[in-house]
Design a protein around this motif. Structure first.
Motif, PDB file in Angstrom:
ATOM      1  N   LYS A 116       0.843  -1.225  -0.137  1.00  0.00           N
ATOM      2  CA  LYS A 116      -0.032   0.052  -0.065  1.00  0.00           C
ATOM      3  C   LYS A 116       0.826   1.170   0.074  1.00  0.00           C
ATOM      4  CE  LYS A 116      -3.786   0.472   0.058  1.00  0.00           C
ATOM      5  NZ  LYS A 116      -4.881   0.722  -1.132  1.00  0.00           N
ATOM      6  N   ALA A 117       1.937   1.209   0.649  1.00  0.00           N
ATOM      7  CA  ALA A 117       2.975   2.157   0.675  1.00  0.00           C
ATOM      8  C   ALA A 117       3.422   2.607  -0.540  1.00  0.00           C
ATOM      9  CB  ALA A 117       3.903   2.187   1.822  1.00  0.00           C
ATOM     10  N   ARG A 118       3.903   1.565  -1.311  1.00  0.00           N
ATOM     11  CA  ARG A 118       4.303   1.778  -2.457  1.00  0.00           C
ATOM     12  C   ARG A 118       3.374   2.197  -3.652  1.00  0.00           C
ATOM     13  NH1 ARG A 118       7.047  -4.239  -2.612  1.00  0.00           N
ATOM     14  NH2 ARG A 118       9.115  -3.891  -1.995  1.00  0.00           N
ATOM     15  N   GLU A 119       2.143   1.927  -3.301  1.00  0.00           N
ATOM     16  CA  GLU A 119       1.114   2.299  -4.327  1.00  0.00           C
ATOM     17  C   GLU A 119       0.897   3.845  -4.145  1.00  0.00           C
ATOM     18  OE1 GLU A 119      -3.753   2.294  -4.333  1.00  0.00           O
ATOM     19  OE2 GLU A 119      -2.497   0.417  -3.601  1.00  0.00           O
ATOM     20  N   ILE A 120       0.842   4.329  -2.928  1.00  0.00           N
ATOM     21  CA  ILE A 120       0.609   5.775  -2.440  1.00  0.00           C
ATOM     22  C   ILE A 120       1.960   6.522  -2.973  1.00  0.00           C
ATOM     23  CG2 ILE A 120       0.736   7.323  -0.784  1.00  0.00           C
ATOM     24  CD1 ILE A 120      -0.722   5.415   1.178  1.00  0.00           C
ATOM     25  N   ILE A 121       3.049   6.131  -2.998  1.00  0.00           N
ATOM     26  CA  ILE A 121       4.286   6.732  -3.307  1.00  0.00           C
ATOM     27  C   ILE A 121       4.211   7.069  -4.774  1.00  0.00           C
ATOM     28  CG2 ILE A 121       6.863   6.753  -3.541  1.00  0.00           C
ATOM     29  CD1 ILE A 121       5.982   8.114  -1.010  1.00  0.00           C
ATOM     30  N   LYS A 122       3.617   5.825  -5.360  1.00  0.00           N
ATOM     31  CA  LYS A 122       3.675   5.726  -7.149  1.00  0.00           C
ATOM     32  C   LYS A 122       2.556   6.725  -7.579  1.00  0.00           C
ATOM     33  CE  LYS A 122       3.001   2.546 -10.859  1.00  0.00           C
ATOM     34  NZ  LYS A 122       2.701   1.099 -11.319  1.00  0.00           N
ATOM     35  N   LEU A 123       1.586   6.710  -6.983  1.00  0.00           N
ATOM     36  CA  LEU A 123       0.548   7.684  -7.149  1.00  0.00           C
ATOM     37  C   LEU A 123       1.188   9.275  -7.101  1.00  0.00           C
ATOM     38  CD1 LEU A 123      -2.779   6.665  -5.521  1.00  0.00           C
ATOM     39  CD2 LEU A 123      -2.451   7.070  -8.045  1.00  0.00           C
ATOM     40  N   TYR A 124       1.843   9.733  -5.794  1.00  0.00           N
ATOM     41  CA  TYR A 124       2.477  10.971  -5.707  1.00  0.00           C
ATOM     42  C   TYR A 124       3.592  11.228  -7.169  1.00  0.00           C
ATOM     43  CZ  TYR A 124       0.724  12.346  -1.128  1.00  0.00           C
ATOM     44  OH  TYR A 124       0.172  12.802  -0.044  1.00  0.00           O
ATOM     45  N   ARG A 125       4.184  10.235  -7.012  1.00  0.00           N
ATOM     46  CA  ARG A 125       5.300  10.456  -8.055  1.00  0.00           C
ATOM     47  C   ARG A 125       4.774  10.789  -9.405  1.00  0.00           C
ATOM     48  NH1 ARG A 125       9.276   5.835  -5.978  1.00  0.00           N
ATOM     49  NH2 ARG A 125      10.344   6.872  -4.546  1.00  0.00           N
ATOM     50  N   SER A 126       3.553  10.046  -9.881  1.00  0.00           N
ATOM     51  CA  SER A 126       2.905   9.947 -11.050  1.00  0.00           C
ATOM     52  C   SER A 126       2.312  11.513 -11.286  1.00  0.00           C
ATOM     53  CB  SER A 126       1.713   9.113 -11.214  1.00  0.00           C
ATOM     54  OG  SER A 126       0.741   9.290 -10.477  1.00  0.00           O
ATOM     55  N   LYS A 127       2.129  11.961 -10.071  1.00  0.00           N
ATOM     56  CA  LYS A 127       1.707  13.713 -10.247  1.00  0.00           C
ATOM     57  C   LYS A 127       2.616  14.610 -10.203  1.00  0.00           C
ATOM     58  CE  LYS A 127      -2.912  11.675  -8.589  1.00  0.00           C
ATOM     59  NZ  LYS A 127      -3.596  11.667  -9.663  1.00  0.00           N
ATOM     60  N   GLY A 128       3.950  14.099 -10.285  1.00  0.00           N
ATOM     61  CA  GLY A 128       4.946  15.115 -10.257  1.00  0.00           C
ATOM     62  C   GLY A 128       5.366  15.673  -8.798  1.00  0.00           C
ATOM     63  N   VAL A 129       5.043  14.935  -7.922  1.00  0.00           N
ATOM     64  CA  VAL A 129       5.568  15.071  -6.252  1.00  0.00           C
ATOM     65  C   VAL A 129       7.027  14.454  -6.201  1.00  0.00           C
ATOM     66  CG1 VAL A 129       4.762  15.061  -4.130  1.00  0.00           C
ATOM     67  CG2 VAL A 129       3.187  15.542  -5.843  1.00  0.00           C
ATOM     68  N   ASP A 130       7.817  15.305  -5.566  1.00  0.00           N
ATOM     69  CA  ASP A 130       8.969  14.557  -4.973  1.00  0.00           C
ATOM     70  C   ASP A 130       8.658  13.877  -3.741  1.00  0.00           C
ATOM     71  OD1 ASP A 130      11.326  14.002  -4.022  1.00  0.00           O
ATOM     72  OD2 ASP A 130      12.212  16.032  -3.957  1.00  0.00           O
ATOM     73  N   SER A 131       8.855  12.288  -3.686  1.00  0.00           N
ATOM     74  CA  SER A 131       8.421  11.493  -2.846  1.00  0.00           C
ATOM     75  C   SER A 131       9.141  11.893  -1.310  1.00  0.00           C
ATOM     76  CB  SER A 131       8.807  10.113  -3.053  1.00  0.00           C
ATOM     77  OG  SER A 131      10.045   9.902  -3.427  1.00  0.00           O
ATOM     78  N   ASN A 132      10.523  12.604  -1.394  1.00  0.00           N
ATOM     79  CA  ASN A 132      10.995  13.102  -0.277  1.00  0.00           C
ATOM     80  C   ASN A 132      10.167  13.943   0.384  1.00  0.00           C
ATOM     81  OD1 ASN A 132      13.530  11.593  -0.458  1.00  0.00           O
ATOM     82  ND2 ASN A 132      14.272  13.282  -1.956  1.00  0.00           N
TER      83      ASN A 132
END
Length: 324
Positions: A116-132
């Motif tokens: 689930k965490a990987r899914e959430i981070i993948k969504l953020y990254r797909s929208k141009g958000v720096d996962s840091n």
């Protein structure tokens, strides 16, 4: 040098503690200008029930409707999309990080939490958000901490929540977790219910718990940050001045902003270095035993998971009404 007497308590606090807004309300975040923001299922539910944020839920539904998913898988996808959309709205306001929580029903499922965490981070990254700029929020169970340990190795930063004991905190630190959120007010609630006593801030069991975690980390040089959370009065906050971070609800942010009383630093790495603190050795056996021995920590962790899970189910019901 800054004239402290001219500063509000909030501004004084910000001089030695990172202030985090404990809310999903964008207007509140704008008003108090915190560095970071944190949310949980309860706050998310309250936010999307407001007319001004209902459009985000509609947007999440529209984004996932043609995904090919159906049933619970579709509801899960919409919920994840909504969490990320809210997180992005917050990140557009703050300079720092936002915490986004994994489904509390995965609190005893290490692999499920990781997925689930990987899914959430993948969504953020797909929208141009720096996962840091994103912290994945996970309950401080043995399974949750172990999941966070693996995620940190992948560069996914975590915030371990529902933390009520030193053994939970030590396991987090040894697992090189980015941040922990010990819950001050809920600890005090438990002790007040058991003893019938009221506690002054300096004697507050929740305050003392955070102090012990902070001092342990600084004594032994752990990099994990301590963020006190879940306050019941302003005095608890002031008593923890100097903690790495404090996540504060809108009502207490307003109280701090409205007062110019002096705020003294109560916690510091230098003071912790000189303290006589015994190391705790943590294994799965010792972790589970120490949690069993600590009635407060056991009860409050389980209760918090149940309550967050209940609010997730309410959020899913709301999503279902929009889908069908």
């Amino acid at each position: 040098m800054t004239d402290v007497s001219a500063l509000s308590q909030l501004d004084q606090l910000k001089q030695f503690t990172t202030v985090v807004a404990d809310t999903g309300d964008f207007q509140t975040i704008k008003e108090f200008a915190p560095q970071d923001a944190t949310t949980n299922p309860t706050l998310i539910l309250k936010a999307v029930e407001k007319d001004e944020y209902a459009s985000l839920a509609d947007k999440a539904v529209a984004s996932c409707r043609d995904s090919g998913l159906s049933g619970q898988a579709l509801v899960d996808a919409v919920a994840s999309e909504l969490l990320v959309l809210l997180g992005i709205e917050i990140l557009n306001i703050i300079p720092g990080r936002v915490s986004t929580e994994v489904d509390a029903r995965l609190s005893y499922d290490t692999e499920g939490t990781i997925a689930k965490a990987r899914e959430i981070i993948k969504l953020y990254r797909s929208k141009g958000v720096d996962s840091n700029r994103v912290l994945i929020k996970i309950a401080s169970t043995w399974e949750g901490i172990n999941a966070a340990k693996e995620l940190e190795k992948e560069g996914i930063h975590c915030n371990l929540t529902l933390l009520f004991s030193l053994v939970q905190a030590v396991h987090c630190a040894e697992s090189e977790i980015t941040l922990v959120s010990p819950f001050v007010g809920r600890i005090m609630d438990w002790f007040k219910a058991k003893t019938g006593q009221d506690y002054a801030p300096q004697d507050d069991p929740g305050v003392q718990s955070v102090q012990s975690i902070y001092n342990y980390y600084k004594k032994f040089g752990y990099s994990t940050e301590v963020m006190g959370a879940s306050f019941r009065n302003k005095g608890e906050i002031v008593e923890l001045a100097g903690c790495d971070l404090l996540t504060i609800s809108p009502g207490f942010l307003s109280e701090l902003q409205s007062s110019d009383d002096n705020v003294e630093r109560k916690l510091s790495p230098d003071a912790a270095q000189s303290m006589d603190i015994e190391r705790i050795e943590v294994s799965e056996k010792s972790f589970r035993w120490m949690m069993s021995e600590d009635a407060m920590a056991s009860e409050k962790t389980a209760e918090g998971i149940r309550n967050f899970a209940a609010d997730i189910r309410k959020l899913e019901t709301m999503i279902q009404t929009k889908l069908w």
